[in-house]
Design an enzyme around this catalytic site. Structure first.
Site, PDB file in Angstrom:
ATOM      1  N   TYR A   1       6.480   4.287  11.080  1.00 22.27           N
ATOM      2  CA  TYR A   1       6.945   2.907  11.228  1.00 22.27           C
ATOM      3  C   TYR A   1       7.528   2.277   9.964  1.00 22.27           C
ATOM      4  CZ  TYR A   1       2.189   2.085   9.412  1.00 22.27           C
ATOM      5  OH  TYR A   1       1.043   2.129   8.656  1.00 22.27           O
TER       6      TYR A   1
ATOM      7  N   ARG B   1       0.875  -1.179   0.000  1.00 21.13           N
ATOM      8  CA  ARG B   1       0.000   0.000   0.000  1.00 21.13           C
ATOM      9  C   ARG B   1       0.905   1.219   0.000  1.00 21.13           C
ATOM     10  NH1 ARG B   1       0.241   1.643   5.343  1.00 21.13           N
ATOM     11  NH2 ARG B   1      -0.008  -0.009   6.883  1.00 21.13           N
TER      12      ARG B   1
ATOM     13  N   HIS C   1      -2.403   3.264   6.214  1.00 21.47           N
ATOM     14  CA  HIS C   1      -3.351   2.173   6.465  1.00 21.47           C
ATOM     15  C   HIS C   1      -4.784   2.684   6.296  1.00 21.47           C
ATOM     16  CE1 HIS C   1      -5.387  -1.178   8.282  1.00 21.47           C
ATOM     17  NE2 HIS C   1      -5.931  -0.378   9.166  1.00 21.47           N
TER      18      HIS C   1
HETATM   19  C1  LIG Z   1     -10.293  -9.121  14.480  1.00 22.42           C
HETATM   20  C2  LIG Z   1      -9.684  -7.781  14.334  1.00 22.42           C
HETATM   21  N1  LIG Z   1      -8.586  -7.446  15.042  1.00 22.42           N
HETATM   22  C3  LIG Z   1      -8.027  -6.227  14.909  1.00 22.42           C
HETATM   23  C4  LIG Z   1      -8.578  -5.290  14.059  1.00 22.42           C
HETATM   24  C5  LIG Z   1      -7.949  -3.920  13.922  1.00 22.42           C
HETATM   25  N2  LIG Z   1      -7.303  -3.788  12.625  1.00 22.42           N
HETATM   26  C6  LIG Z   1      -7.940  -3.214  11.585  1.00 22.42           C
HETATM   27  S1  LIG Z   1      -7.054  -3.290  10.179  1.00 22.42           S
HETATM   28  C7  LIG Z   1      -5.780  -4.101  10.943  1.00 22.42           C
HETATM   29  C8  LIG Z   1      -4.587  -4.543  10.147  1.00 22.42           C
HETATM   30  C9  LIG Z   1      -4.953  -5.474   9.040  1.00 22.42           C
HETATM   31  O1  LIG Z   1      -3.851  -5.819   8.271  1.00 22.42           O
HETATM   32  P1  LIG Z   1      -3.977  -6.763   7.009  1.00 22.42           P
HETATM   33  O2  LIG Z   1      -4.808  -7.951   7.323  1.00 22.42           O
HETATM   34  O3  LIG Z   1      -2.596  -7.017   6.521  1.00 22.42           O
HETATM   35  O4  LIG Z   1      -4.809  -5.892   5.962  1.00 22.42           O
HETATM   36  P2  LIG Z   1      -4.393  -4.489   5.315  1.00 22.42           P
HETATM   37  O5  LIG Z   1      -5.001  -3.431   6.190  1.00 22.42           O
HETATM   38  O6  LIG Z   1      -2.917  -4.410   5.263  1.00 22.42           O
HETATM   39  O7  LIG Z   1      -5.043  -4.492   3.976  1.00 22.42           O
HETATM   40  C10 LIG Z   1      -6.058  -4.291  12.288  1.00 22.42           C
HETATM   41  C11 LIG Z   1      -5.156  -4.946  13.242  1.00 22.42           C
HETATM   42  C12 LIG Z   1      -9.743  -5.664  13.341  1.00 22.42           C
HETATM   43  N3  LIG Z   1     -10.326  -4.846  12.481  1.00 22.42           N
HETATM   44  N4  LIG Z   1     -10.258  -6.903  13.483  1.00 22.42           N
END
Ligand SMILES: Cc1ncc(C[n+]2csc(CCOP(=O)(O)OP(=O)(O)O)c2C)c(N)n1
Ligand SMILES: [Mg+2]
Length: 351
Positions: free
Chosen positions: A263, A250, A254
């Site tokens: 970071y 990305r 985020h």
């Molecule tokens: C079960 C759960 N735990 C924590 C979160 C908080 N959270 C939202 S996005 C995220 C990171 C997700 O990373 P990834 O799966 O790599 O997807 P990306 O955002 O990089 O597309 C987190 C920890 C959440 N939404 N759901």
């Protein structure tokens, strides 16, 4: 097994747009449509960020840099196939017929209804849950002996959730007609991919679920298309699921509530800017004489105008009735929810 090897990152287009493998059999109009969707995704994302900064939009998860994966995975699907994905894949949903206006409404905190024929479940924010939903839909298709396939899509971080592992395990055992796509963009907010698994590649984990795994260059739309098309064909033929890891990045934050400069190393970003999926496909299309500079400018202008019309329409909508929140959840509303709705109705002064 898949014809594409697991032990390397599969690529069709080098970052400069030169072919390094056989291109998929996609007619020029489909290639141009794929390119337009990628441009649409970039401009939509940029506009949503700008609107959020102006206080005209809620939190948004930019998809800049990940357009090739979203478009490449949606492209091989038949109209009756399904996509069950997360917040980073709204572009794939739009290709299925979910209106950009609806996506914008949802990000403004409103209820947005997808057209039934889009065959997309509401995108999930609770990480990994959608992979279980994808397998559930796929099992329904299998029981009904329909010829369709489901794509379940999540991020690298979501692969650490129990739900992800349960979904893949179940799908492997029961040969559900599902394709799992992990958009590995290297980060789960500030958590690097190296903290999600000690496996060399996320796709290597497929063996433990008894399914093939493939790593594909997620910034190469032709490669994503080829790999997902083959996995979809396997699932459709009753041969079971595949795990596809699309390696991407990305380019932005985020979400609009994040600052990746805190970071992520600057050099990493520069490396991935050089692998941007949009100039890569543009260079290929120009090299194939399918696009010239004037047509590209025209295409960008057309997308900009379409997004402007969407924003104008959005901002002319009357405020949504808060009671809509209670609709479209249950076919028959349970008493507890009905009493909450009545309480809100009273609070709004509407006896
Ligand atoms: C079960 C759960 N735990 C924590 C979160 C908080 N959270 C939202 S996005 C995220 C990171 C997700 O990373 P990834 O799966 O790599 O997807 P990306 O955002 O990089 O597309 C987190 C920890 C959440 N939404 N759901
Ligand atoms: Mg991620």
């Amino acid at each position: 097994m898949l014809s594409i090897a697991v032990d390397r990152v599969y690529q069709v287009l080098a970052p400069d747009g030169k072919l390094v493998d056989t291109p998929p059999d996609l007619a020029p109009d489909r290639l141009l449509a794929a390119y337009r969707w990628m441009v649409f995704g970039r401009q939509f994302s940029d506009r949503m960020i700008a609107l959020q900064r102006q206080g005209r939009m809620g939190t948004f998860a930019p998809l800049n840099g990940q357009e090739a994966t979203a478009v490449g995975l949606a492209l091989p699907l038949a109209p009756d196939d399904w996509i069950v994905a997360s917040y980073r894949e709204v572009l794939a949903y739009m290709m299925r017929g979910v209106l950009p206006l609806t996506i914008a409404q949802v990000h403004r905190g409103e209820v947005g209804i997808y057209p039934r024929q889009a065959n997309c479940l509401p995108y999930q924010i609770v990480l990994g849950t959608q992979m279980l939903h994808a397998v559930g839909v796929a099992m329904g298709i299998k029981y009904e002996r329909k010829p369709n396939v489901v794509l379940g899509v999540c991020g690298d971080g979501a692969t650490s959730e129990g739900d992800f592992n349960e979904a893949l395990n179940f799908a492997g055992v029961f040969k559900a007609p599902v394709v799992f796509v992990v958009q590995n963009n290297g980060w789960a907010i500030s958590m690097p991919r190296s903290r999600q698994t000690a496996a060399h590649a996320i796709a290597d984990r497929a063996a433990g679920f008894g399914m093939p795994g493939v790593v594909v260059d997620g910034n190469d739309v032709l490669a994503v298309y080829k790999v997902v098309a083959e996995a979809v064909a396997r699932a459709r033929a009753g041969e079971g699921p595949t795990l596809v890891e699309a390696q991407t990045y990305r380019l932005g934050a985020h979400t609009t509530a994040d600052d990746p400069k805190k970071y992520r190393p600057e050099e990493e970003l520069a490396e991935w800017v050089a692998r941007d999926p949009i100039p890569r496909l543009r260079a290929y299309l120009i090299g194939q004489s399918l696009l010239n500079q004037a047509e590209d400018t025209h295409l960008h202008d057309g997308v900009r105008a379409e997004i402007q019309t969407m924003v104008d329409t959005l901002e002319a909508l009357p405020p949504q009735d808060p009671l809509v929140l209670f609709d479209n959840v249950f076919e028959t509303m349970p008493p507890a929810l009905a009493s909450q709705r009545d309480a809100l109705r009273r609070d709004l002064g509407r006896e």
